[in-house]
Enzyme design. Structure first.
Site: not given
Ligand code: COA
Length: 260
Positions: A66, A111, A114, A134
Site C-alpha cells: 500500500a 498490499g 495481498e 506491515e
Molecule cells: N509506498 C509508497 N512508496 C513506496 C513504497 C510504498 N509501499 N515502497 C517503495 N516506495 C517508494 C520509495 O519511497 C521510493 O520513492 P522515492 O524515490 O521518491 O524516494 C521508491 O519507491 C523506491 O524505493 P526505495 O525505498 O528507495 O528502494 P529500495 O531499493 O531502497 O528499497 C524496498 C526497496 C521495497 C525494500 C523499500 O522501498 C520498502 O521497504 N518499501 C516498503 C515496503 C512495505 O513496507 N510495504 C508495506 C506497506 S503497508
C-alpha cells in the site's frame, strides 16, 4: 477511460493489467485501487475476456505495498474504510468468475502480496521477494493478508511471516505454497500468458463453477460445501459445453467450447 496508474491491454482472450507506478515500486495508491476496481468490473463483464494476468511495470517490483505516504495520514475510522474498500476490490477480483494470474517479479510486499494472493494463481520470477512487512511499520495487513495468507500456506507459516515481517524468496514461496510456480526472469510474462491462454481455452462455465465451489465452499462446513458442489456439478452437466466435451471425448476429437 484514461488511466493514470494502470495499463490495460487485451491479448486474445486474456486481459493484461499492468500496475504502472514504477517510480514508487507500483505501490497501491488510492487512485490505483480505484482504477483497479473499475478495470476488474469491466474485465468481469466482458465475456470475451476469459482470463486475466496482472504484472508490475519496471524491473524492480510487482508492488511494494500500500502507498505508505497515504497510510501515514489516516485516522482510525478512515483506515478502517480504506481497508474495507481495498478488501472489496480484492474480493471482486477473486470472485470475478474467471481465473486471474499474478505474474510476480521483484518486490511483492504488503498490499502487493495481498493483491497477488487475491489472484487465482501466482507465477513468480526467480527474482521475486514476498513478505508482509506491515509489522515493521507498527501496522498489520488490512487488504486481506492476515486471512488469505493463512488459507494459502497454513497458520504456522502465515504467523511467522506476519509477525516476522521478513522477506522470502521465490523458491521458499513455492515450497510453502504461496506461489504455484517459479520461472526464470526472462520467461515470466511468456509463461504467465501461456498459462492464461490454457485456462482461457477451458469451458468458461465449468471454470466459473469450480471457482465458486472452491471459494464459497472454503467458508462452509464440509456437508454444506459438498451440497454446493453437487448443485454446481448439476449446473455444469446442464451446459452445452459439457455435452460437447463428453461427446468430443467419445468421438476422439478435441472439444470446441462455446461458453454455453
Ligand atoms: N509506498 C509508497 N512508496 C513506496 C513504497 C510504498 N509501499 N515502497 C517503495 N516506495 C517508494 C520509495 O519511497 C521510493 O520513492 P522515492 O524515490 O521518491 O524516494 C521508491 O519507491 C523506491 O524505493 P526505495 O525505498 O528507495 O528502494 P529500495 O531499493 O531502497 O528499497 C524496498 C526497496 C521495497 C525494500 C523499500 O522501498 C520498502 O521497504 N518499501 C516498503 C515496503 C512495505 O513496507 N510495504 C508495506 C506497506 S503497508
Amino acid at each position: 477511460m484514461a488511466l493514470e496508474t494502470l495499463l490495460v491491454e487485451r491479448e486474445g482472450p486474456v486481459g493484461v493489467v499492468t500496475l504502472n507506478r514504477p517510480k514508487a515500486l507500483n505501490a497501491l495508491s488510492r487512485t490505483l485501487l480505484t482504477e483497479l476496481s473499475g478495470v476488474i468490473a469491466a474485465l468481469a463483464a466482458d465475456d470475451e475476456v476469459r482470463a486475466v494476468v496482472i504484472v508490475g511495470a519496471g524491473d524492480r517490483a510487482f508492488a511494494a505495498g500500500a502507498d505508505i505516504s497515504e497510510l501515514n495520514t489516516l485516522d482510525p475510522a478512515g483506515a478502517k474504510r480504506h481497508a474495507e474498500s481495498a478488501q472489496a476490490i480484492f474480493e471482486a477480483l477473486e470472485r470475478m468468475g474467471k481465473p486471474s494470474i499474478a505474474a510476480v517479479h521483484g518486490y511483492c510486499l504488503g498490499g502487493g502480496c495481498e493483491l497477488a494472493m487475491a489472484c487465482t494463481l501466482r507465477i513468480a520470477s526467480e527474482t521475486a521477494q514476498f513478505g508482509q512487512p506491515e509489522i515493521d511499520l507498527g501496522l498489520m495487513p488490512g487488504f486481506g493478508g492476515s486471512q488469505r495468507l493463512v488459507r494459502l500456506v497454513g497458520r504456522g507459516r502465515a504467523l511467522a511471516l506476519l509477525l516476522g515481517g521478513h522477506r522470502i524468496g521465490a523458491e521458499e514461496a513455492e515450497r510453502i505454497g504461496l506461489v504455484n510456480k517459479v520461472v526464470p526472469a526472462a520467461d515470466l510474462r511468456g509463461q504467465a500468458m501461456a498459462l492464461a491462454d490454457t485456462l482461457a481455452a477451458k469451458a468458461p462455465l465449468a471454470v466459473r463453477y469450480i471457482l465458486d465451489a472452491v471459494y464459497t465452499g472454503a467458508d462452509l462446513a464440509l456437508p454444506q460445501a459438498n451440497e454446493l458442489e453437487a448443485a454446481l456439478f448439476g449446473m455444469s452437466v446442464a451446459t452445452a459445453d459439457a455435452k460437447e466435451g463428453t461427446r468430443a471425448f467419445l468421438e476422439k476429437r478435441k472439444a470446441e467450447f462455446q461458453g454455453k
